[in-house]
Structure formats: C-alpha cells, structure tokens
Design a protein around this motif. Structure first.
Motif, PDB file in Angstrom:
ATOM      1  N   ALA A 224       0.824  -1.212   0.000  1.00 49.25           N
ATOM      2  CA  ALA A 224       0.000   0.000   0.000  1.00 49.25           C
ATOM      3  C   ALA A 224       0.856   1.259   0.000  1.00 49.25           C
ATOM      4  O   ALA A 224       0.506   2.259  -0.640  1.00 49.25           O
ATOM      5  N   ASP A 225       1.978   1.226   0.719  1.00 50.70           N
ATOM      6  CA  ASP A 225       2.868   2.395   0.719  1.00 50.70           C
ATOM      7  C   ASP A 225       3.440   2.644  -0.672  1.00 50.70           C
ATOM      8  O   ASP A 225       3.568   3.797  -1.115  1.00 50.70           O
ATOM      9  N   ALA A 226       3.791   1.568  -1.373  1.00 48.69           N
ATOM     10  CA  ALA A 226       4.303   1.725  -2.737  1.00 48.69           C
ATOM     11  C   ALA A 226       3.221   2.265  -3.663  1.00 48.69           C
ATOM     12  O   ALA A 226       3.478   3.113  -4.521  1.00 48.69           O
ATOM     13  N   ALA A 227       1.992   1.780  -3.492  1.00 49.46           N
ATOM     14  CA  ALA A 227       0.878   2.270  -4.303  1.00 49.46           C
ATOM     15  C   ALA A 227       0.632   3.752  -4.042  1.00 49.46           C
ATOM     16  O   ALA A 227       0.321   4.517  -4.968  1.00 49.46           O
ATOM     17  N   ALA A 234       3.465   9.004 -10.401  1.00 51.62           N
ATOM     18  CA  ALA A 234       3.263   8.585 -11.791  1.00 51.62           C
ATOM     19  C   ALA A 234       2.696   9.734 -12.622  1.00 51.62           C
ATOM     20  O   ALA A 234       1.998  10.606 -12.111  1.00 51.62           O
ATOM     21  N   GLY A 235       2.994   9.695 -13.903  1.00 50.34           N
ATOM     22  CA  GLY A 235       2.480  10.719 -14.813  1.00 50.34           C
ATOM     23  C   GLY A 235       3.591  11.385 -15.587  1.00 50.34           C
ATOM     24  O   GLY A 235       4.764  11.341 -15.191  1.00 50.34           O
ATOM     25  N   VAL A 249      -6.155   5.912 -12.868  1.00 51.22           N
ATOM     26  CA  VAL A 249      -6.250   4.832 -11.893  1.00 51.22           C
ATOM     27  C   VAL A 249      -5.733   5.334 -10.551  1.00 51.22           C
ATOM     28  O   VAL A 249      -4.777   6.111 -10.486  1.00 51.22           O
ATOM     29  N   ASP A 250      -6.427   4.918  -9.494  1.00 53.94           N
ATOM     30  CA  ASP A 250      -5.955   5.139  -8.128  1.00 53.94           C
ATOM     31  C   ASP A 250      -5.302   3.833  -7.707  1.00 53.94           C
ATOM     32  O   ASP A 250      -5.988   2.826  -7.484  1.00 53.94           O
ATOM     33  N   ARG A 442       1.744  -7.731 -17.566  1.00 50.66           N
ATOM     34  CA  ARG A 442       1.715  -7.311 -18.961  1.00 50.66           C
ATOM     35  C   ARG A 442       2.195  -5.867 -19.095  1.00 50.66           C
ATOM     36  O   ARG A 442       2.195  -5.115 -18.120  1.00 50.66           O
ATOM     37  N   ARG A 443       2.560  -5.497 -20.286  1.00 52.53           N
ATOM     38  CA  ARG A 443       3.002  -4.119 -20.512  1.00 52.53           C
ATOM     39  C   ARG A 443       1.968  -3.143 -19.974  1.00 52.53           C
ATOM     40  O   ARG A 443       0.766  -3.281 -20.229  1.00 52.53           O
ATOM     41  N   PHE A 444       2.456  -2.171 -19.213  1.00 57.05           N
ATOM     42  CA  PHE A 444       1.677  -1.047 -18.689  1.00 57.05           C
ATOM     43  C   PHE A 444       0.728  -1.426 -17.550  1.00 57.05           C
ATOM     44  O   PHE A 444       0.052  -0.548 -17.011  1.00 57.05           O
ATOM     45  N   ASP A 445       0.658  -2.699 -17.148  1.00 55.17           N
ATOM     46  CA  ASP A 445      -0.320  -3.103 -16.129  1.00 55.17           C
ATOM     47  C   ASP A 445       0.262  -3.005 -14.727  1.00 55.17           C
ATOM     48  O   ASP A 445       0.322  -3.988 -13.984  1.00 55.17           O
ATOM     49  N   ASP A 446       0.659  -1.803 -14.327  1.00 55.51           N
ATOM     50  CA  ASP A 446       1.164  -1.596 -12.967  1.00 55.51           C
ATOM     51  C   ASP A 446       0.101  -1.922 -11.935  1.00 55.51           C
ATOM     52  O   ASP A 446       0.396  -2.519 -10.896  1.00 55.51           O
TER      53      ASP A 446
END
Length: 468
Positions: A224-227, A234-235, A249-250, A442-446
C-alpha cells in the motif's frame, strides 16, 4: 505510540495519524532521525542525512496543520529517502563515486519533486554502487552497505542503501532505481517490497548511462505504501520524453480487487539460468502456490527462451562506459571490476551496440507470446540468497561456478521489455536470509502487478517479522 513504533508504521497510517493530529510531523521525523543515528553506523544505509532541513520542514508541516482549512498533500509530514543516483536540489549527489564527490545539483528529479509537493519530508540520500553497476552496494567513497538481517551479507543493489534503510525501520518510503533489477534485487535481499514500474510510468531525469533500461520507483515495507507513492509520482514530465501519459487509476484503491480467474505462469528457469539455488527455488515455489489459493489458475511453465544477456550487457555496460570514458585518467577512483567493464566496452565497434538494440527488440517476441496466454508471470527474484558483503557478484551458486550477473537471470530481461515487475517477500532460507518472489505483469499493467502483490501480502503477511 512509542518512538520505535513510529519508525515501523507504514506511510498510509502515518499520513492518516498526522492528518488527524494524533502524531505530529516533528515527532515522526525526530523518531526516524534518532533511529538512523543509532542503526546507520552498523549498516551504512544513509550516506547523507539532511537532518536540519528535515526538522525545518517538519516544523513547517506542523504549522500548516494548525491552520484552518489548510490543504494537505497525501504524504503530509511523512519521511522518505532518495537513492544517491537520483538528483536532489541543494543536496550532494555523488552517483556512488569519488568522481562526483562534490556534486550538488541545482534541481530535483521529478520523483523527488513530486514527493515533496505531496508533503513528504526528505531525510537524506542512500548508498549505491558507482552508477548502479552491480547488484550489491559498496563503493570507493562511502564503503559497504550491510544487510540488517545479517550484517555480513549484502542488502543487494544497486538500491541497497534504500533496501537496508527500509528493512531496518529507517523511514517508510524510499526511492530506488532499476536498470537490471536494482529495485527488485535489493527488495529480495532485504525482505521488503519493491516495484519497478512500467518504463516511463514515473519520469526519469536526467537520463542515466543506461537510460533505455532505467526505471525509478518505490521501495517500501508494504504494498500500500508503494501504491501511495505511485499515486503521487506517476504521470508525464516534459523533461522525460519517454514518460507515459497519466493513467486514470488510483493505485491504492486498485489493491483491493480479486485475482480470481487470472492465469498465472510460474517458473524457476526462463531457459537460460546458469544455476538456481534449490532452497531459493523451493521457497518461491511454495509462494507461487499461494496464488492458487487466491483463485488464480497457476501453471508451471518451461519457456526455454534464449538468453538476452548479451544485448542487456552491451546496452547497460556500454552506457556506463560512455559516461565514465572521460574519467579514465582517474583510474584509481574507479573500482577495478567496473574499470575492466569500461575498457572492454570502449573497444567494441559501434555496430555491436546497434546490434544489441536489434537483438533486444527481437527478443520481445518471447515474453509477448507468453503474456498472450497468461496475465502474470512468477519467478524467483534472484537465483541465490544474499551473498557476502564486498563481492561484486557471487562466484558460485549451489556449488556451481557462475559468470558475473548470472545470479540475476530473472530481473534484467524485464528491463529490456519495460514491463512492470515487483518483488514480494516470499520467505526465508534456513539461515534466516530473505527470499523474494518476482511478479511480472503485462506491458503497462502496474495496477495488476500491485493488486497481485497486495493479495499475496494479505494471504502471507510479512511485516511482523523484523531484523533483530
């Protein structure tokens, strides 16, 4: 809450406690600074501590809390550290080498800038090998960083100062970088969580020598801290022309989703591992079975991919060599192992570097085909347990002699592809050394990788066990 417990409290909880005025930013910062003073002489995680500035910012954060209707950032008053490869305005950034002993940048990297804009308070810089060249952490300017679980072992690298700091309770949030595994390797070695975001998800600036492989991201004790760091950092940023458009996305809210029905591949050999420690493989195999309990369809696979080590080495080592080439008249300030790599790379014809790019682009077809069938790939993060401090690489795994970088066959491939990948604590060896499980998406699926990591954390929590 005691000072010691404040040091181990996740950022998500600290931010809420500060917002509710149950603890103050000054209390939190003072508690962590006191722990750094007590613990850092043993492990050498921090190489620069910005105590005075941190205290100043903590007092300012406390005054803001006293104002009515004050706008608070999501990390208001929460401490963080920055790897010494990442530039920090007005704070020495050495890149782990005497060559930059007195380098003081005039601006912050985008991730640092965004964390501070969100209210977080920087405590200082963490150790790294020269320009991140190896997966251990020692250099000629600050010496060896040690693993809090066993000071005779490495905390990994090249973000080893960050992993050691996180594992030792020296703050909840840490900025790492990853050009071949340098977030995931130390996360595995130190028993913490590390997320290498999709290439460009968090902007990198200025570009490193291995710019096309390099990611920047969070290293924490909880998913959760990383999220939360991802939400803040991000951005796109115009300084990084390869930074990705913002996702709607949150990442924190995305952690709660179910994994039921996901197709998950597990392997302890992508096809080119020289050796994998059987104990590490067994710990990770047990961890992979947790995903079946979470409702995933887990299958053991044997990809038999050809090794992409040659193109990765040419791009990674070639980039560092180009950066260090102007300093070859100062050979005594470059580690012998790194100097040998630089001299070899500089003898290569330019076409070898170009061919490495062609090979890199062609190699993508192998993971592309796998991810057409599976949503996630699970592997050991690294092929061995943390090895002894001072070594650049382990010389043998499970009694078998191995080449340099042979112990990281699971990490560097996904720098070549740019996919999101994380390391979660999977368990421990019989000697009490941490073992990490890698989750590749998958690509981009953080969001998918973070969701999977959070589900694993709920099923097999790890934060209650701390280094003694």
């Amino acid at each position: 809450m005691s000072k010691d417990e404040l040091c181990w409290t996740p950022a998500t909880e600290l931010a809420a406690l500060i917002r509710k005025k149950k603890v103050s930013p000054v209390e939190v910062v003072e508690a962590v600074l006191a722990r750094i003073e007590a613990v850092n002489p043993t492990i050498n995680a921090f190489v620069t501590v910005t105590a005075d500035e941190a205290r100043r910012r903590a007092r300012a954060a406390e005054r803001t809390l006293a104002r009515r209707s004050a706008t608070l950032g999501p990390l208001h008053g929460v401490p963080f550290s920055v790897k010494d490869l990442v530039i920090t305005k007005g704070v020495r950034t050495t890149f782990g080498t005497p060559l930059y002993r007195d380098n003081v940048p005039a601006e912050d990297a985008p991730m640092v800038e965004r964390l501070q804009a969100a209210g977080a308070i920087m405590l200082g810089k963490t150790n790294t090998p020269t320009m991140g060249w190896i997966g251990a952490t020692h250099n000629l300017i600050f010496g060896v960083t040690r693993n809090p679980w066993n000071p005779e072992r490495t905390p990994g690298g090249s973000s080893g100062g960050a992993s050691a700091a996180a594992a030792a309770g020296l703050g909840p949030l840490h900025v790492g970088t990853d050009g071949g595994g340098s977030i995931r390797i130390p996360a595995s070695c130190a028993g913490i969580f590390g997320h290498k975001p999709s290439y460009g998800r968090i902007p990198t600036y200025p570009p490193s020598g291995a710019w096309s492989l390099s990611h920047i991201g969070p290293m924490t004790r909880t998913v959760a801290d990383a999220a939360l760091m991802m939400n803040v950092c991000a951005g796109p940023d115009e300084r990084d022309q390869y930074s990705l458009p913002a996702e709607r996305v949150d990442y924190v809210k995305a952690l709660g989703g179910s994994l039921r029905g996901l197709r998950v591949a597990w392997t302890d050999d992508l096809g080119f591992a020289e050796a994998v420690d059987p104990e590490v493989a067994a710990v990770c195999a047990r961890a992979a079975k947790v995903f079946a309990r979470l409702g995933c369809r887990v299958e053991t696979v044997a990809p038999r991919w050809p090794s992409p080590k040659e193109p990765w080495e040419q791009i990674f080592c070639g980039g560092i060599a180009a950066r260090l080439a102007p300093y070859l008249d100062r050979r005594d300030e470059i580690e012998p192992g790194l100097l040998a790599i630089v001299e070899t790379a500089l003898k290569n014809p330019p076409t070898r570097y170009v061919q490495a790019w062609f090979d890199r682009l062609a190699w993508w077809q192998h993971p592309r085909a796998l991810f057409e069938r599976y949503d996630l790939l699970l592997t050991p993060t690294i092929a061995c347990a943390p090895f002894r401090c001072g070594l650049d690489n382990p010389t043998a795994i499970a009694g078998r002699s191995v080449s340099a970088y042979a112990w990281i066959p699971f990490t560097f491939p996904f720098n070549l592809t740019g996919q999101p990948a994380a390391s979660v604590p999977a368990g421990f060896t019989k000697d009490g050394l941490p073992v990490g499980l890698q989750i590749v998406g998958r690509r981009f699926d953080d969001a998918g990788v973070l969701r999977a990591a959070a589900a694993f954390e709920r099923a097999q929590p790890w934060t209650a066990r701390r280094p003694s």
